[in-house]
Design an enzyme around this catalytic site. Structure first.
Site, PDB file in Angstrom:
ATOM      1  CG  HIS A  37     102.197  29.200  99.396  1.00 33.77           C
ATOM      2  ND1 HIS A  37     101.665  28.387  98.421  1.00 33.77           N
ATOM      3  CD2 HIS A  37     102.458  28.401 100.456  1.00 33.77           C
ATOM      4  CE1 HIS A  37     101.612  27.145  98.871  1.00 33.77           C
ATOM      5  NE2 HIS A  37     102.078  27.122 100.098  1.00 33.77           N
ATOM      6  CD  GLU A 148      94.044  32.570 110.933  1.00 33.81           C
ATOM      7  OE1 GLU A 148      92.973  32.759 110.318  1.00 33.81           O
ATOM      8  OE2 GLU A 148      94.450  33.306 111.847  1.00 33.81           O
TER       9      GLU A 148
END
Ligand code: PAF
Length: 283
Positions: A37, A148
């Site tokens: 993150h 991703e």
């Protein structure tokens, strides 16, 4: 950094920023933040004047009540991390704020949502589209950032943006891995030390499959991954699919597409993990 809990307050603040011509980036998360993150937020901070990070464990995308109940929640540590990176706002609404009434919207992203996660977790992507579209309406960002690691989710969000005609640039960011290769995930914290060790087989096998692919057919490569996982006790393979990176439909020959990705989902003990590896294209 401001912590905001209501859409009203968030919109009022962002309207002021927009009036000053400031660019807005959004990083949607479910909290329990890790270095993966952090990489999204760092990129957003570099590319935007204002960065909103939403922290919301979205109930409508969980098709397993226990998974929702056990999902890690670490708001204080999350906010400390975001403050350090330089986010402008942590948006941490309550469930009633995002869903004052039941969201009955039904999305269809066919054929993207009928395979892999879509097939194994019915309703999951509908819930993701519900919350991400609500966040897009609330924040109206110029850019939004997604990892991703959730390869299929990223494709579905791009499709949702196309269908709902949002004027938002979707930025996909590379998977961040632990030093030993395990893809970072909030769920990793739920693994016991033995499970954490076993989970290493996932990235090791995916990396090894790149070498294997050089001298093998696509189906041989797929079988290699399936066998390695099936032969590791404590890992239970849900699927390994080698797909076209754009359509997400399975391919059976390397020549079939210029963009080929392998996507895996499995249980390590009771914890469900996903990962993926690129064989070809996609730059
Ligand atoms: O990837 C996630 O963490 C979630 O699916 C998202 C995009 C924040 C929506 O709840």
């Amino acid at each position: 950094m401001k912590i905001i809990n209501t859409i009203k307050e968030l919109k009022a603040m962002l309207d002021t920023c927009r009036a000053k011509g400031e660019s807005i980036g959004l990083v949607p998360t479910m909290g329990a933040l890790h270095a993966g993150h952090a990489s999204l937020v760092e990129r957003a901070v570099k590319e935007n004047d204002i960065v909103v990070v939403s922290i919301f464990v979205n109930p409508t995308q969980f098709n397993d009540k226990n998974d929702l109940k056990n999902y890690p929640r670490t708001l204080e540590a999350d906010c400390a991390m975001l403050e350090k990176i330089g986010a402008t706002v942590a948006f941490a609404p309550a469930v009633e704020e995002m869903y004052p009434t039941e969201d009955t919207r039904q999305f269809s992203f066919e054929p993207l949502d009928t395979v892999m996660e879509g097939a194994c977790r019915p309703g999951h992507f509908n819930g993701v589209a519900q919350i991400v579209s609500k966040l897009f309406y609330a924040v109206e960002p110029h850019k939004a950032y997604f990892g991703e690691k959730d390869f299929q989710q990223l494709a579905i969000i791009r499709e949702m943006v196309r269908q709902l005609q949002f004027n938002i640039k979707i930025i996909g960011c590379p998977i961040v891995r632990e030093q030993d290769g395990l893809a970072m995930s909030s769920r990793n914290t739920l693994l016991s030390p033995e499970e954490r060790h076993r989970a290493l087989t996932i990235s090791r096998t995916l990396f090894a499959s790149i070498e294997k692919a050089k001298g093998s057919s696509l189906n041989e490569t797929k079988a290699f991954v399936e066998n390695e996982i099936n032969n590791t006790s404590g890992l239970e393979l849900e699927y390994y699919q080698i797909v076209d990176g754009n359509t997400l439909q399975p391919v059976s020959e390397w020549e079939e597409s210029d963009y080929i990705v392998g996507c895996i989902a499995l249980f390590c003990g009771k914890i469900r993990l996903i990962d993926n590896i690129k064989y070809k294209g996609g730059e």
